[in-house]
Design an enzyme around this catalytic site. Sequence first.
Site, PDB file in Angstrom:
ATOM      1  N   TYR A  54     -43.926  57.555  38.390  1.00 12.75           N
ATOM      2  CA  TYR A  54     -43.052  56.419  38.053  1.00 12.75           C
ATOM      3  C   TYR A  54     -41.763  56.852  37.361  1.00 12.75           C
ATOM      4  O   TYR A  54     -40.679  56.358  37.673  1.00 12.75           O
ATOM      5  CB  TYR A  54     -43.817  55.384  37.212  1.00 12.75           C
ATOM      6  CG  TYR A  54     -44.812  54.622  38.052  1.00 12.75           C
ATOM      7  CD1 TYR A  54     -45.991  55.220  38.472  1.00 12.75           C
ATOM      8  CD2 TYR A  54     -44.564  53.333  38.480  1.00 12.75           C
ATOM      9  CE1 TYR A  54     -46.894  54.550  39.278  1.00 12.75           C
ATOM     10  CE2 TYR A  54     -45.463  52.655  39.290  1.00 12.75           C
ATOM     11  CZ  TYR A  54     -46.622  53.262  39.683  1.00 12.75           C
ATOM     12  OH  TYR A  54     -47.510  52.600  40.494  1.00 12.75           O
ATOM     13  N   HIS A  65     -43.056  48.421  46.958  1.00 13.23           N
ATOM     14  CA  HIS A  65     -42.835  47.233  46.122  1.00 13.23           C
ATOM     15  C   HIS A  65     -41.347  46.881  46.041  1.00 13.23           C
ATOM     16  O   HIS A  65     -40.859  46.436  45.006  1.00 13.23           O
ATOM     17  CB  HIS A  65     -43.390  47.437  44.708  1.00 13.23           C
ATOM     18  CG  HIS A  65     -44.872  47.631  44.651  1.00 13.23           C
ATOM     19  ND1 HIS A  65     -45.755  46.620  44.421  1.00 13.23           N
ATOM     20  CD2 HIS A  65     -45.630  48.753  44.797  1.00 13.23           C
ATOM     21  CE1 HIS A  65     -46.997  47.090  44.412  1.00 13.23           C
ATOM     22  NE2 HIS A  65     -46.947  48.386  44.649  1.00 13.23           N
ATOM     23  N   ASN A  80     -52.063  45.330  40.477  1.00 13.04           N
ATOM     24  CA  ASN A  80     -51.988  44.626  41.760  1.00 13.04           C
ATOM     25  C   ASN A  80     -52.869  43.389  41.711  1.00 13.04           C
ATOM     26  O   ASN A  80     -53.618  43.191  40.750  1.00 13.04           O
ATOM     27  CB  ASN A  80     -52.487  45.534  42.887  1.00 13.04           C
ATOM     28  CG  ASN A  80     -51.440  46.546  43.344  1.00 13.04           C
ATOM     29  OD1 ASN A  80     -50.243  46.386  43.104  1.00 13.04           O
ATOM     30  ND2 ASN A  80     -51.904  47.594  44.008  1.00 13.04           N
TER      31      ASN A  80
END
Length: 693
Positions: free
Chosen positions: A363, A76, A149
């Site tokens: 993350y 991304h 998404n």
Amino acid sequence: MSNDIYDRRNPGSGGETHQRAEGDTPVLTTQQGVPVADDQNTLKVGPRGPSLIEDFHFREKLFHFDHERIPERVVHARGFGVRGYFETTQSLADVTRADLFQRVGEKTEVFVRFSTVAGNKGSFDLARDVRGFAVKFYTKEGNWDLVGNNIPVFFIQDAIKFPDVVHAAKQAPDRDFPQAQTAHDNFWDFITLTPESMHMIMWTMSDRAIPRSFRFMEGFGVHTFRFIDAQGRSSFVKFHWKPKLGLQSVLWNEAVKINGADPDFHRRDLWDAIKLGDPPEWELGVQVFDDAFADSFPFDILDPTKLIPEELVPIRIVGRLVLDQTVDNFFAETEQVAFCTQNVVPGIGFTNDPLLQGRNFSYLDTQLKRLGSPNFTHIPVNAPRCPVMNFQQDGHMAMRNPVGRVNYEPNSWGGPRECPTRGYPHFPAAEAGEMRQVRSESFADHYSQARQFYLSQLPVEQKHIGDALVFELSKCERPDIRARMVAHLRNIDEGLAARVANGLGLAAIPEALPPARPVVADLAPSDPLSILKRLPPSFRGRKVGILIADGSPSDLLASLVAAIEAEGAVYEIIAPKVGGAVLDDGALQPAKQKIDGGPSVLYDAVAVLLSPEGAELLSMDKPAKDFINDAFAHCKVIGHTEAALPFFEKAGLSLAELDEGFVGVADGGKAFIAACRNGRVWARELKTDLDAI
Ligand code: HDD
């Protein structure tokens, strides 16, 4: 330069008098605030050097420049962020205590970053790819990140395979290409050896992976999450974003050309829409269900390669997302924003989806690498809008430094304390079992929902899936990889397998691969899985390209523009010269684009407003001929003056075959707009595409 711009970018400048040159112009300073006398030449001995290291301004300027880049996101990387708000339109107090969902009408500030997945930061917007749709809600009880998404399922079931799927999709390690595309051996090798990816592949080969813009895409939280109500009761939830403008995609041939004509097509579209005062909106929908439904569902609700059809659990619309502000500084906000699936607020919890569990680890880790310090939560775009009170301290670039003596808890000095009644309640799920590295049997059907997706599409959408598979697999050098994919397709749909085998020129259709588990009986087609079955009957938010030349009719142009604007659409004028064309009334009409800079792929529909002289002139212009030929091949509605017809013929279109997508504009554009509301003229594709024959 206005004081406003200067002060915003440089909050340290207090506007002190000695920092001002004459008038309003502020004096350029170093990072230390020292006024600079010369920013054009380094300090030298004599006019021809050598340069001196004593030049601290030069040294600092270069030092800072050398360190401007931070690592791009490992996936991304190419994204576009905007700000806005979420408004609750229906209270969810019956199922969750999440504060942002309690009060109808309440607005919560948000930051949203859209992205492609595989391409690097400098790649193009219209790659065939999944789009990221990450939303940060700055709620009164902390930040909630819904990191989703535009596709409701994923390639893999277990996060341990994430590095593999990403490595396989991104450029090969020896050559660093191909970039921003999956049309290569490594990707299809991994995919064909990973049957669980088949459902997702149907989505990524569909037009969902080449959206018209961010404004026309759905978003999905993908995993099953938990809602926890005020009494501590839990239910399951899946999150959906539904664009108010409806769904729309481009054609693959169009995407390829858009990437050349405007690599920033999607970001420019969103920027323009917001700047023009037409902010995009989405509805937030939730599918809430309980254990009884989970037990009756033929698939595992923890399996992220499966969706729950809307027909089985209807979507409850509970709010709207409005994206109405661009960022002030791309780096500060879009580049530094740090999402994390583990950022949840009281009332929202996790399930044991093994992909989600892995994401919860990944993350935070990646943000430390990218942003360089655990203090990335101090950066304004990441900072909660509610009070932050704890005893975490120090570290690189600490900006929020508490004062006072106490930095531990419990203490006798005062300060924040935990609060069992208001604090985040982890759902006390009862867990038991043997510790093992296994995949649940309930995850083993890899084809049924892939087939359901394919069967839910209109024939033209099915054709696009077949075309995409043929295109991608034709880029694979190893014939065994191509054949292995066809062997999978036989478990999805025999017609699709035959079409792809034919498109690839396979000598024989390979045996179907044995499924890990017998495929569930045919699932009922689900209309919401198709883009075209739910086309909104409106042309709002779309863009018309109006081609003009000297002598174009001014009255028709004026009425066409009025009709476009009345529909809530926008337009751009395209002419042989960007300076414009002289209309039949003698007025100069400026253009937005020169013809070869504004090919028809950039527009949803086109109007060719030519006079007889204009038609003759453009008949000699290759970009003008491409403009109309592409508009035709991409099934677009084409508005035109009568005088434009000879130009169409010289461009190679047969006037005898002009279809209902060719609409005269003599009525001021009414019929043209009416035709545009129906979307593309798909019947034409069958006449213009060899693959359809
Ligand atoms: Fe991820 C970024 C969405 C699986 C690890 N992911 C990232 C972004 C989005 C998603 C939208 C960009 C956020 C931004 O704009 O800054 N990812 C998903 C979805 C997934 C998914 C919907 C499956 C349902 N991701 C996934 C897995 C892992 C990761 C299984 C690892 C175990 N994702 C990351 C990451 C990234 C990321 C490496 C890269 C940059 C970042 O996090 O901030 O941690």
